[in-house]
Design a protein around this motif. Structure first.
Motif, PDB file in Angstrom:
ATOM      1  N   CYS A  60      30.605  34.175  -3.490  1.00  0.00           N
ATOM      2  CA  CYS A  60      30.651  35.518  -4.071  1.00  0.00           C
ATOM      3  C   CYS A  60      30.497  36.619  -3.006  1.00  0.00           C
ATOM      4  O   CYS A  60      29.961  36.370  -1.923  1.00  0.00           O
ATOM      5  CB  CYS A  60      29.588  35.661  -5.153  1.00  0.00           C
ATOM      6  N   PRO A  61      30.971  37.830  -3.303  1.00  0.00           N
ATOM      7  CA  PRO A  61      30.893  38.930  -2.334  1.00  0.00           C
ATOM      8  C   PRO A  61      29.492  39.210  -1.784  1.00  0.00           C
ATOM      9  O   PRO A  61      29.360  39.408  -0.564  1.00  0.00           O
ATOM     10  CB  PRO A  61      31.459  40.126  -3.108  1.00  0.00           C
ATOM     11  N   PRO A  62      28.413  39.216  -2.597  1.00  0.00           N
ATOM     12  CA  PRO A  62      27.095  39.460  -1.995  1.00  0.00           C
ATOM     13  C   PRO A  62      26.710  38.427  -0.931  1.00  0.00           C
ATOM     14  O   PRO A  62      26.126  38.772   0.094  1.00  0.00           O
ATOM     15  CB  PRO A  62      26.134  39.400  -3.180  1.00  0.00           C
ATOM     16  N   ILE A  63      27.059  37.171  -1.144  1.00  0.00           N
ATOM     17  CA  ILE A  63      26.764  36.122  -0.161  1.00  0.00           C
ATOM     18  C   ILE A  63      27.629  36.309   1.078  1.00  0.00           C
ATOM     19  O   ILE A  63      27.172  36.115   2.198  1.00  0.00           O
ATOM     20  CB  ILE A  63      26.996  34.720  -0.784  1.00  0.00           C
ATOM     21  N   GLN A  64      28.890  36.705   0.888  1.00  0.00           N
ATOM     22  CA  GLN A  64      29.767  36.952   2.034  1.00  0.00           C
ATOM     23  C   GLN A  64      29.201  38.045   2.935  1.00  0.00           C
ATOM     24  O   GLN A  64      29.278  37.958   4.148  1.00  0.00           O
ATOM     25  CB  GLN A  64      31.164  37.361   1.571  1.00  0.00           C
ATOM     26  N   VAL A  65      28.610  39.068   2.323  1.00  0.00           N
ATOM     27  CA  VAL A  65      28.105  40.215   3.081  1.00  0.00           C
ATOM     28  C   VAL A  65      26.725  39.944   3.675  1.00  0.00           C
ATOM     29  O   VAL A  65      26.491  40.174   4.855  1.00  0.00           O
ATOM     30  CB  VAL A  65      28.056  41.468   2.181  1.00  0.00           C
ATOM     31  N   ASP A  66      25.787  39.463   2.835  1.00  0.00           N
ATOM     32  CA  ASP A  66      24.392  39.399   3.245  1.00  0.00           C
ATOM     33  C   ASP A  66      23.839  37.986   3.463  1.00  0.00           C
ATOM     34  O   ASP A  66      22.677  37.832   3.813  1.00  0.00           O
ATOM     35  CB  ASP A  66      23.514  40.113   2.213  1.00  0.00           C
ATOM     36  N   GLY A  67      24.626  36.968   3.188  1.00  0.00           N
ATOM     37  CA  GLY A  67      24.154  35.611   3.401  1.00  0.00           C
ATOM     38  C   GLY A  67      23.424  35.026   2.205  1.00  0.00           C
ATOM     39  O   GLY A  67      23.200  35.689   1.194  1.00  0.00           O
ATOM     40  N   LYS A  68      23.057  33.775   2.341  1.00  0.00           N
ATOM     41  CA  LYS A  68      22.505  32.980   1.241  1.00  0.00           C
ATOM     42  C   LYS A  68      21.240  33.574   0.626  1.00  0.00           C
ATOM     43  O   LYS A  68      21.011  33.420  -0.554  1.00  0.00           O
ATOM     44  CB  LYS A  68      22.233  31.560   1.755  1.00  0.00           C
ATOM     45  N   GLY A  69      20.411  34.260   1.378  1.00  0.00           N
ATOM     46  CA  GLY A  69      19.145  34.752   0.861  1.00  0.00           C
ATOM     47  C   GLY A  69      19.225  36.018   0.025  1.00  0.00           C
ATOM     48  O   GLY A  69      18.243  36.451  -0.557  1.00  0.00           O
ATOM     49  N   CYS A  70      20.399  36.612  -0.110  1.00  0.00           N
ATOM     50  CA  CYS A  70      20.500  37.912  -0.777  1.00  0.00           C
ATOM     51  C   CYS A  70      20.376  37.847  -2.296  1.00  0.00           C
ATOM     52  O   CYS A  70      20.045  38.818  -2.930  1.00  0.00           O
ATOM     53  CB  CYS A  70      21.806  38.605  -0.412  1.00  0.00           C
ATOM     54  N   CYS A  71      20.655  36.704  -2.884  1.00  0.00           N
ATOM     55  CA  CYS A  71      20.674  36.619  -4.351  1.00  0.00           C
ATOM     56  C   CYS A  71      19.466  35.869  -4.892  1.00  0.00           C
ATOM     57  O   CYS A  71      19.459  35.498  -6.059  1.00  0.00           O
ATOM     58  CB  CYS A  71      21.954  35.945  -4.822  1.00  0.00           C
ATOM     59  N   GLY A  72      18.520  35.566  -4.091  1.00  0.00           N
ATOM     60  CA  GLY A  72      17.383  34.761  -4.539  1.00  0.00           C
ATOM     61  C   GLY A  72      16.417  35.576  -5.263  1.00  0.00           C
ATOM     62  O   GLY A  72      15.619  35.359  -6.012  1.00  0.00           O
TER      63      GLY A  72
END
Length: 72
Positions: A60-72
């Motif tokens: 997803c776009p948030p992971i593409q931008v900020d990496g794996k830790g952004c959606c936790g």
């Protein structure tokens, strides 16, 4: 210069193998997806924020931008 965000991703159903290319939203995670092949409702695997991160070729776009830790 940051890399371009990819908005299309190809989901593959782990139950029947059906493949579908979908456009990902930039402002929300998709937690559920109904497979068009077998009708199973996909949900993210543990540790993933959305179905794209679990079952698709592009996260997803948030992971593409900020990496794996952004959606936790």
């Amino acid at each position: 210069m940051s890399p371009a965000i990819v908005l299309e991703s190809t989901l593959t159903c782990p139950h029947c193998g059906h493949v579908a290319t979908e456009t990902m939203p930039t402002d929300a995670c998709i937690w559920f997806y109904d497979c068009f092949g077998c009708g199973v409702k996909l949900k993210p695997q543990p540790g993933d924020c959305c179905v794209f991160c679990s079952y698709a070729d592009v996260p997803c776009p948030p992971i593409q931008v900020d990496g794996k830790g952004c959606c936790g």
